[in-house]
Motif scaffolding. Sequence first.
Motif, PDB file in Angstrom:
ATOM      1  N   PRO A 305      39.696 -34.465 -33.976  1.00 53.62           N
ATOM      2  CA  PRO A 305      39.549 -33.930 -35.343  1.00 53.62           C
ATOM      3  C   PRO A 305      38.559 -32.777 -35.441  1.00 53.62           C
ATOM      4  N   ALA A 320      48.867 -32.173 -39.023  1.00 60.19           N
ATOM      5  CA  ALA A 320      48.148 -33.442 -39.138  1.00 60.19           C
ATOM      6  C   ALA A 320      48.652 -34.483 -38.160  1.00 60.19           C
ATOM      7  N   ASP A 321      49.966 -34.488 -37.867  1.00 58.43           N
ATOM      8  CA  ASP A 321      50.492 -35.510 -36.976  1.00 58.43           C
ATOM      9  C   ASP A 321      50.145 -35.267 -35.503  1.00 58.43           C
ATOM     10  N   HIS A 324      44.268 -36.706 -33.843  1.00 56.36           N
ATOM     11  CA  HIS A 324      43.943 -38.122 -33.712  1.00 56.36           C
ATOM     12  C   HIS A 324      43.414 -38.643 -35.047  1.00 56.36           C
ATOM     13  N   PRO A 325      43.909 -39.773 -35.526  1.00 54.13           N
ATOM     14  CA  PRO A 325      43.473 -40.269 -36.835  1.00 54.13           C
ATOM     15  C   PRO A 325      42.023 -40.735 -36.813  1.00 54.13           C
TER      16      PRO A 325
END
Length: 325
Positions: A305, A320-321, A324-325
């Motif tokens: 991020p 966004a996909d 990494h969340p």
Amino acid sequence: MNFKAILAAVAATAVMSGPVSAQDKSDWPESFTVGTASQGGTYFAYGSGWANYMAEKLGISGGAEITGGPMQNMALVHTGDLNFGLTTLGPARESMEGKSPLAPGMKMDNVCAMFPMYQTPFSITALSGSGIKTIDDIPDGATIGFGPAGSTSDTYFPKMMDTLGVKYERRNGSWSDLAGQLQDGLIDVVAFAAGIPIPAVSQLEVQTDINIIGMNEAQLKKVTDAFPVAAFTIPKTTYKSLEQPSQVVSMWNFAVANCDVSDDLVYQMVKLTMEHNDKMMSIHKAARSSVPENYSKNNVLPWHPGAARWFNENGYEIPADRIHP
């Protein structure tokens, strides 16, 4: 607003910005380590220079660690034993899919991309006195040094030699050690996979006469059809031993971070790296390719991020996909 009011507003802004800056650094580690590879290779030169540059500019202790290269770096960064590492996209894909020979079945999915480094050309070096001038000249049963076990070269070059019909005995070791064995006549060939110029090759050609061997068109087609590599030209000016450009294949390298490392730290590191290519070039000439435009070469790793924030702020779109969340 009068002058005193302006001063008060400025002071208030300064007071407010102080804690934000301090808070941004509160989750930074006291020190960091970058996984590189063996001495005599480009990873060690590039990684140790980059670590020193980051430590100097960011005011935290940092350094490089000698490792077995991309596969081991993926494992050490995934587990958090190292904050950062250098990897090649082929070994990165195998590691993420749980196909690493170091930990079969372990999907190393906590490793995130930071920035593009350079392409790793796959090239072969032999002593001029050996009579080996082309891949077809390598005799059956020749001993070939493929670099450290688990390195990019060790992972892919033997398979490439198999594809090209070369019959060989396999030898592993650090690049500097294998270069010494070549010079001493203990092995016949070294199959290098590292950013150019490779320190061990540059040192070899100062001490003895060598042949730097590329691939012909038919060999290039066989290898690019079979492996995740692309055609690459080593410029004639790279080594004194080259009389003309050498046609080989290459694979992209990226700097990576454990996905849990501070977003702000990674952001600052990427900013320093991507906005100061002149400094990176002074660390190693391979950094000519360490420029933001090459972010698109990453089709394997999720983005950290903090890294994605810098690229998106500067017009290099990372959806966004892919973050990494």
